[in-house]
Design a protein around this motif. Structure first.
Motif, PDB file in Angstrom:
ATOM      1  N   SER A 195       0.837  -1.209   0.000  1.00  3.29           N
ATOM      2  CA  SER A 195       0.000   0.000   0.000  1.00  3.29           C
ATOM      3  C   SER A 195       0.869   1.255   0.000  1.00  3.29           C
ATOM      4  O   SER A 195       0.455   2.303  -0.498  1.00  3.29           O
ATOM      5  CB  SER A 195      -0.915   0.062   1.227  1.00  3.29           C
ATOM      6  OG  SER A 195      -1.316  -1.212   1.597  1.00  3.29           O
ATOM      7  N   ALA A 196       2.079   1.120   0.532  1.00 11.14           N
ATOM      8  CA  ALA A 196       2.984   2.285   0.577  1.00 11.14           C
ATOM      9  C   ALA A 196       3.780   2.430  -0.717  1.00 11.14           C
ATOM     10  O   ALA A 196       4.713   3.233  -0.791  1.00 11.14           O
ATOM     11  CB  ALA A 196       3.937   2.139   1.765  1.00 11.14           C
ATOM     12  N   GLY A 197       3.435   1.594  -1.730  1.00  7.98           N
ATOM     13  CA  GLY A 197       4.053   1.764  -3.043  1.00  7.98           C
ATOM     14  C   GLY A 197       5.287   0.915  -3.296  1.00  7.98           C
ATOM     15  O   GLY A 197       5.975   1.085  -4.300  1.00  7.98           O
ATOM     16  N   PHE A 198       5.571  -0.027  -2.360  1.00  4.72           N
ATOM     17  CA  PHE A 198       6.706  -0.921  -2.581  1.00  4.72           C
ATOM     18  C   PHE A 198       6.315  -2.031  -3.547  1.00  4.72           C
ATOM     19  O   PHE A 198       5.173  -2.486  -3.547  1.00  4.72           O
ATOM     20  CB  PHE A 198       7.136  -1.582  -1.269  1.00  4.72           C
ATOM     21  CG  PHE A 198       7.964  -0.727  -0.350  1.00  4.72           C
ATOM     22  CD1 PHE A 198       7.368   0.278   0.400  1.00  4.72           C
ATOM     23  CD2 PHE A 198       9.326  -0.959  -0.214  1.00  4.72           C
ATOM     24  CE1 PHE A 198       8.135   1.057   1.265  1.00  4.72           C
ATOM     25  CE2 PHE A 198      10.097  -0.178   0.637  1.00  4.72           C
ATOM     26  CZ  PHE A 198       9.505   0.837   1.383  1.00  4.72           C
ATOM     27  N   GLN A 199       7.275  -2.464  -4.351  1.00  6.83           N
ATOM     28  CA  GLN A 199       7.114  -3.710  -5.109  1.00  6.83           C
ATOM     29  C   GLN A 199       7.564  -4.818  -4.163  1.00  6.83           C
ATOM     30  O   GLN A 199       8.659  -4.735  -3.604  1.00  6.83           O
ATOM     31  CB  GLN A 199       7.996  -3.687  -6.355  1.00  6.83           C
ATOM     32  CG  GLN A 199       7.701  -2.550  -7.319  1.00  6.83           C
ATOM     33  CD  GLN A 199       8.812  -2.392  -8.350  1.00  6.83           C
ATOM     34  OE1 GLN A 199       8.973  -3.232  -9.244  1.00  6.83           O
ATOM     35  NE2 GLN A 199       9.631  -1.370  -8.197  1.00  6.83           N
ATOM     36  N   VAL A 200       6.722  -5.839  -3.972  1.00  2.30           N
ATOM     37  CA  VAL A 200       7.039  -6.899  -3.010  1.00  2.30           C
ATOM     38  C   VAL A 200       7.175  -8.232  -3.738  1.00  2.30           C
ATOM     39  O   VAL A 200       6.359  -8.545  -4.607  1.00  2.30           O
ATOM     40  CB  VAL A 200       5.950  -6.991  -1.923  1.00  2.30           C
ATOM     41  CG1 VAL A 200       6.197  -8.191  -1.012  1.00  2.30           C
ATOM     42  CG2 VAL A 200       5.895  -5.688  -1.111  1.00  2.30           C
ATOM     43  N   ALA A 201       8.232  -8.989  -3.413  1.00  2.00           N
ATOM     44  CA  ALA A 201       8.435 -10.295  -4.031  1.00  2.00           C
ATOM     45  C   ALA A 201       8.675 -11.358  -2.980  1.00  2.00           C
ATOM     46  O   ALA A 201       9.303 -11.080  -1.957  1.00  2.00           O
ATOM     47  CB  ALA A 201       9.628 -10.263  -4.978  1.00  2.00           C
ATOM     48  N   GLN A 202       8.187 -12.573  -3.247  1.00  2.00           N
ATOM     49  CA  GLN A 202       8.474 -13.719  -2.375  1.00  2.00           C
ATOM     50  C   GLN A 202       9.019 -14.881  -3.190  1.00  2.00           C
ATOM     51  O   GLN A 202       9.231 -15.964  -2.643  1.00  2.00           O
ATOM     52  CB  GLN A 202       7.210 -14.104  -1.595  1.00  2.00           C
ATOM     53  CG  GLN A 202       6.800 -13.010  -0.591  1.00  2.00           C
ATOM     54  CD  GLN A 202       5.662 -13.430   0.316  1.00  2.00           C
ATOM     55  OE1 GLN A 202       4.499 -13.270  -0.042  1.00  2.00           O
ATOM     56  NE2 GLN A 202       5.995 -13.994   1.484  1.00  2.00           N
ATOM     57  N   GLU A 203       9.221 -14.634  -4.499  1.00  2.00           N
ATOM     58  CA  GLU A 203       9.818 -15.645  -5.376  1.00  2.00           C
ATOM     59  C   GLU A 203      10.763 -14.972  -6.377  1.00  2.00           C
ATOM     60  O   GLU A 203      10.571 -13.806  -6.705  1.00  2.00           O
ATOM     61  CB  GLU A 203       8.730 -16.365  -6.167  1.00  2.00           C
ATOM     62  CG  GLU A 203       7.827 -17.236  -5.312  1.00  2.00           C
ATOM     63  CD  GLU A 203       7.081 -18.249  -6.165  1.00  2.00           C
ATOM     64  OE1 GLU A 203       6.167 -18.880  -5.630  1.00  2.00           O
ATOM     65  OE2 GLU A 203       7.427 -18.394  -7.361  1.00  2.00           O
ATOM     66  N   SER A 204      11.749 -15.749  -6.879  1.00  2.00           N
ATOM     67  CA  SER A 204      12.714 -15.193  -7.838  1.00  2.00           C
ATOM     68  C   SER A 204      12.019 -14.513  -9.021  1.00  2.00           C
ATOM     69  O   SER A 204      12.388 -13.427  -9.435  1.00  2.00           O
ATOM     70  CB  SER A 204      13.558 -16.330  -8.422  1.00  2.00           C
ATOM     71  OG  SER A 204      14.494 -16.760  -7.516  1.00  2.00           O
ATOM     72  N   ARG A 205      11.013 -15.211  -9.551  1.00  2.00           N
ATOM     73  CA  ARG A 205      10.284 -14.713 -10.731  1.00  2.00           C
ATOM     74  C   ARG A 205       9.749 -13.282 -10.474  1.00  2.00           C
ATOM     75  O   ARG A 205       9.878 -12.393 -11.299  1.00  2.00           O
ATOM     76  CB  ARG A 205       9.125 -15.689 -11.010  1.00  2.00           C
ATOM     77  CG  ARG A 205       8.303 -15.507 -12.236  1.00  2.00           C
ATOM     78  CD  ARG A 205       7.277 -16.653 -12.327  1.00  2.00           C
ATOM     79  NE  ARG A 205       6.691 -17.019 -11.027  1.00  2.00           N
ATOM     80  CZ  ARG A 205       5.727 -16.310 -10.413  1.00  2.00           C
ATOM     81  NH1 ARG A 205       5.290 -15.194 -10.956  1.00  2.00           N
ATOM     82  NH2 ARG A 205       5.225 -16.681  -9.243  1.00  2.00           N
ATOM     83  N   GLU A 206       9.202 -13.077  -9.278  1.00  2.00           N
ATOM     84  CA  GLU A 206       8.670 -11.748  -8.944  1.00  2.00           C
ATOM     85  C   GLU A 206       9.814 -10.737  -8.824  1.00  2.00           C
ATOM     86  O   GLU A 206       9.678  -9.588  -9.232  1.00  2.00           O
ATOM     87  CB  GLU A 206       7.881 -11.825  -7.637  1.00  2.00           C
ATOM     88  CG  GLU A 206       6.633 -12.701  -7.717  1.00  2.00           C
ATOM     89  CD  GLU A 206       6.080 -13.060  -6.338  1.00  2.00           C
ATOM     90  OE1 GLU A 206       4.858 -13.251  -6.232  1.00  2.00           O
ATOM     91  OE2 GLU A 206       6.874 -13.131  -5.374  1.00  2.00           O
ATOM     92  N   MET A 207      10.955 -11.200  -8.261  1.00  2.00           N
ATOM     93  CA  MET A 207      12.118 -10.297  -8.150  1.00  2.00           C
ATOM     94  C   MET A 207      12.565  -9.842  -9.535  1.00  2.00           C
ATOM     95  O   MET A 207      12.833  -8.665  -9.757  1.00  2.00           O
ATOM     96  CB  MET A 207      13.293 -10.992  -7.462  1.00  2.00           C
ATOM     97  CG  MET A 207      14.558 -10.149  -7.424  1.00  2.00           C
ATOM     98  SD  MET A 207      16.026 -11.055  -6.866  1.00  2.00           S
ATOM     99  CE  MET A 207      16.509 -11.921  -8.351  1.00  2.00           C
ATOM    100  N   VAL A 216      11.796  -1.594  -3.562  1.00  2.00           N
ATOM    101  CA  VAL A 216      11.457  -3.014  -3.620  1.00  2.00           C
ATOM    102  C   VAL A 216      11.793  -3.720  -2.312  1.00  2.00           C
ATOM    103  O   VAL A 216      12.757  -3.375  -1.623  1.00  2.00           O
ATOM    104  CB  VAL A 216      12.208  -3.718  -4.778  1.00  2.00           C
ATOM    105  CG1 VAL A 216      11.983  -3.008  -6.102  1.00  2.00           C
ATOM    106  CG2 VAL A 216      13.700  -3.858  -4.500  1.00  2.00           C
ATOM    107  N   LEU A 217      10.961  -4.710  -1.976  1.00  2.00           N
ATOM    108  CA  LEU A 217      11.190  -5.585  -0.825  1.00  2.00           C
ATOM    109  C   LEU A 217      11.034  -7.022  -1.307  1.00  2.00           C
ATOM    110  O   LEU A 217      10.003  -7.381  -1.876  1.00  2.00           O
ATOM    111  CB  LEU A 217      10.173  -5.308   0.285  1.00  2.00           C
ATOM    112  CG  LEU A 217      10.184  -6.285   1.469  1.00  2.00           C
ATOM    113  CD1 LEU A 217      11.459  -6.150   2.292  1.00  2.00           C
ATOM    114  CD2 LEU A 217       8.943  -6.109   2.338  1.00  2.00           C
ATOM    115  N   GLY A 218      12.076  -7.835  -1.075  1.00  2.00           N
ATOM    116  CA  GLY A 218      12.018  -9.251  -1.425  1.00  2.00           C
ATOM    117  C   GLY A 218      12.313 -10.080  -0.203  1.00  2.00           C
ATOM    118  O   GLY A 218      13.371  -9.920   0.407  1.00  2.00           O
ATOM    119  N   VAL A 219      11.339 -10.921   0.205  1.00  2.00           N
ATOM    120  CA  VAL A 219      11.565 -11.828   1.323  1.00  2.00           C
ATOM    121  C   VAL A 219      11.225 -13.224   0.827  1.00  2.00           C
ATOM    122  O   VAL A 219      10.064 -13.561   0.601  1.00  2.00           O
ATOM    123  CB  VAL A 219      10.740 -11.436   2.574  1.00  2.00           C
ATOM    124  CG1 VAL A 219      11.380 -10.271   3.300  1.00  2.00           C
ATOM    125  CG2 VAL A 219       9.306 -11.096   2.230  1.00  2.00           C
TER     126      VAL A 219
END
Ligand SMILES: [Zn+2]
Length: 381
Positions: A195-207, A216-219
């Motif tokens: 909601s704060a405008g970050f791109q969020v990823a939890q998989e390589s493909r999303e990264m 960006v935030l990737g966990v």
């Protein structure tokens, strides 16, 4: 340097390739940053930490890869003791690099008398640079957090995750999803980041689909990322979890065109976890994965010409070595054919397993050593 202080020092390698050895081209010179004395200054900084990398780990990896025979890095030693101990922890170490002040173990940029220091990535953010951290442990863990936040306790990873939301660093990637989604306050922080405008990823493909338009935030795992050796044996993990080198390459590509430059911290955090567990295959292969990220950074720096790369460790830890006997070389060579870490082996062993079943797991995971043992004693069990 006094002999005693020399003994307490640890290792620091600095590869200022672009600063030290390449001729200037006019067009290139036009983009340089010069200080008041006319000295060239790096536009970008890549600070690389193999956490808890003792000399034995470096030496074994060096035997493996001939890392430092090209003579690129400039080496130096530094005293890493913290404000309250000759042996620092990762939080105080990162704070000493990140805040420029020694703090007590366990604290992040907070001195013994409770004074908070402005962390270095916030300083560079204020100077208009892009900032980021990538690691193989939680993004809220001691080393990345030491460059980013002030906190009375390194253990308050849920609090650190909340600070990251407000501080809006450009790149944060690693493990630690549970500090965003399994929180005591029941807040789903990943939703708040989105909601704060970050791109969020939890998989390589999303990264890989990240673009440089917003932070960006990737966990990619609940806690630390899988050990590199085990990841390499698992097709699902290889698809889901990026390597440290891949996260480093993606971070550089997201920040390299920023006119004021960028600062990136890269941490091989699980080198330290493996050392704590005396898990040699985990240790060596994660050190090699760190070296893959070093190559990405050095290749970029040599190409870019305006980037300082610092490669270091914060403290020693378990120190792998080879026993002196006729099988020393065979012992080292056995690492080459290992498939899994000790941690993976322990996860396979179930209550009620027979000795033979356990033997077979070890044989599958780390075959040569066991074979040596069997031939010696000629029978099972
Ligand atoms: Zn450490």
């Amino acid at each position: 340097m006094k002999r005693r202080s020399f003994l307490s020092a640890s290792a620091l390698g600095v590869a200022g390739t672009s600063l030290l050895s390449y001729p200037l081209h006019a067009a290139e010179a036009a983009t340089w940053v010069f200080d008041r004395k006319g000295r060239k200054r790096a536009k970008n900084i890549i600070f690389m930490v193999s956490d808890g990398m003792s000399n034995g780990t470096l030496t074994m990896a060096d035997h493996w890869l001939n890392l430092y025979r090209e003579g690129k890095p400039r080496r130096a030693m530094m005293d890493m003791s913290s404000a309250n101990s000759m042996v620092t922890d990762s939080a105080a170490a990162s704070s000493s690099w990140g805040g420029g002040v020694r703090v007590p173990n366990g604290k992040l940029n907070v001195t013994a008398d409770g004074k908070s220091n402005l962390p270095i990535w916030q300083k560079f953010q204020k100077a208009g640079k892009k900032t980021g951290c990538v690691t193989t442990v939680p993004v809220t863990h001691a080393t990345p957090a030491g460059f980013c936040v002030s906190s009375d306790s390194r253990g308050n990873q849920e609090g650190i995750a909340m600070q990251y939301l407000d501080l809006r660093f450009d790149v944060l990637m690693g493990g630690g999803a549970k500090y965003f989604t399994e929180r005591a306050d029941n807040i789903n922080l990943l939703d708040q980041f989105r909601s704060a405008g970050f791109q969020v990823a939890q998989e390589s493909r999303e990264m890989q689909s990240f673009h440089s338009g917003s932070p960006v935030l990737g966990v990619f795992d609940k806690d630390g990322l899988p050990y590199s050796l085990d990841r390499g044996q698992d097709a699902v993990l290889m698809q889901k979890i990026p390597t440290l080198a891949e996260m480093t390459a993606k971070s550089i590509s997201l920040m390299k065109d920023h006119d004021k430059g960028f600062c990136l911290q890269v941490e091989g955090g699980k080198v330290d976890w493996a050392a704590h567990q005396n898990d040699t295959p985990a240790l060596i292969y994660d050190q090699l994965a760190f070296d893959d990220a070093v190559k990405v950074a050095l290749d970029f720096a040599e190409n870019d010409g305006q980037t300082l790369v610092i490669i270091t460790t914060d403290h020693g830890n378990a120190n792998p070595g080879l026993f002196y006997n006729s099988k020393a070389n065979a012992g080292f060579d056995s690492l080459f054919t290992m498939k899994h870490t000790n941690e993976w082996i322990l996860r396979q062993i179930q209550h009620g397993n027979t000795t033979d079943q356990i033997h077979d797991v070890i044989l599958h995971a780390q075959n040569p050593l066991v074979r040596l043992y069997r031939t010696h004693h000629g029978g099972t069990g």
